[in-house]
Design a protein around this motif. Structure first.
Motif, short mmCIF file in Angstrom:
data_model
loop_
_atom_site.label_atom_id
_atom_site.label_comp_id
_atom_site.label_asym_id
_atom_site.label_seq_id
_atom_site.Cartn_x
_atom_site.Cartn_y
_atom_site.Cartn_z
N CYS A 1 0.82 -1.21 0.00
CA CYS A 1 0.00 0.00 0.00
C CYS A 1 0.85 1.26 0.00
O CYS A 1 1.80 1.39 0.78
CB CYS A 1 -0.91 0.02 1.23
N HIS B 1 2.54 0.36 4.04
CA HIS B 1 2.41 -0.93 4.71
C HIS B 1 2.24 -2.07 3.72
O HIS B 1 1.96 -1.86 2.55
CB HIS B 1 1.23 -0.92 5.70
N LEU C 1 0.23 -5.93 3.59
CA LEU C 1 -0.73 -6.84 4.19
C LEU C 1 -0.12 -8.22 4.15
O LEU C 1 0.27 -8.69 3.07
CB LEU C 1 -2.06 -6.81 3.42
N GLU D 1 -6.58 0.31 14.04
CA GLU D 1 -7.43 -0.83 13.72
C GLU D 1 -8.84 -0.38 13.39
O GLU D 1 -9.21 0.77 13.64
CB GLU D 1 -7.42 -1.84 14.86
N PHE E 1 -9.31 -5.34 10.57
CA PHE E 1 -7.94 -5.08 10.16
C PHE E 1 -7.19 -4.41 11.30
O PHE E 1 -7.78 -3.71 12.13
CB PHE E 1 -7.87 -4.22 8.89
N TYR F 1 -3.10 -2.65 11.99
CA TYR F 1 -1.73 -2.33 11.58
C TYR F 1 -0.86 -2.44 12.83
O TYR F 1 -1.20 -1.87 13.87
CB TYR F 1 -1.63 -0.91 11.03
N GLU G 1 0.19 -5.03 8.11
CA GLU G 1 -1.25 -5.10 8.35
C GLU G 1 -1.68 -6.56 8.38
O GLU G 1 -1.21 -7.36 7.58
CB GLU G 1 -2.01 -4.37 7.23
N SER H 1 -5.38 -8.91 8.54
CA SER H 1 -6.83 -8.81 8.40
C SER H 1 -7.47 -10.16 8.65
O SER H 1 -6.83 -11.21 8.52
CB SER H 1 -7.21 -8.27 7.02
#
Length: 182
Positions: A14, A97, A99, A124, A134, A136, A148, A150
């Motif tokens: 991201c 970030h 994921l 969050e 989610f 972080y 991150e 999720s």
């Protein structure tokens, strides 16, 4: 030294930016990455919104494109304090970030393990319509990038985006295509 894998893969990278539409247009024109699905998230469709454990409302424009099973995400902070806004103020635009996958652990256990390793939650929330949590975690110091995690709940589903650029994906529900800059 024995390695105890916590991050087992990357699903998405991201970028945090000042102008989402301009950035996704550049991705399409310069790299051919797209099309992009774009949503706006905030208190109207997020819950459990916390920054460093404190309930904090925030909003963002979020765009996603897919390439060979990998996701590209662009986030533009809109209102409220968020780690996205902090990043822009401290570093300017750029990669914020990733994921990650956390195979072999459930969501809460993975978040707790990051906490035990000195990487507590930064921010969050929960995407209400999509049934996705989610968080972080603060890995940007030691690892130079935020991670991150999720969790997709049993009611998790695709929600049509607010708009697409430059055209919709055929396997997504048909939604309006927005002409950027028009």
């Amino acid at each position: 030294m024995k390695i105890d894998p916590l991050a087992t893969g990357i699903q998405q990278v991201c970028m945090v930016v000042e102008n989402c539409d301009e950035t996704i247009r550049n991705f399409v024109e310069k790299s051919g990455i797209g099309p992009w699905a774009v949503w706006t998230y905030g208190p109207h469709n997020l819950s459990n919104m916390r920054v460093r454990g404190v309930e904090t409302p925030y909003s963002m424009r979020l765009a996603i494109a897919w390439t060979k099973g990998f996701r590209w995400e662009v986030i533009q902070p809109l209102e409220g304090r968020s780690i996205y806004r902090e990043f822009l103020e401290e570093h300017g635009e750029g990669v914020h970030h990733v994921l990650i996958d956390y195979d072999g652990r459930d969501f809460d256990a993975a978040v707790e393990e990051f906490r035990k390793r000195g990487c507590p939650p930064l921010m969050e929330g929960r995407m209400k319509e999509r049934d996705i949590d989610f968080v972080y975690v603060q890995t940007d110091g030691p690892l130079k990038v935020v991670m991150e995690l999720s969790r997709h709940g049993p009611g998790s589903k695709r929600v049509p985006p607010d708009y697409w650029f430059p055209y919709p994906l055929p396997d997504f529900p048909s939604e309006p295509v927005r002409r950027l800059g028009a």
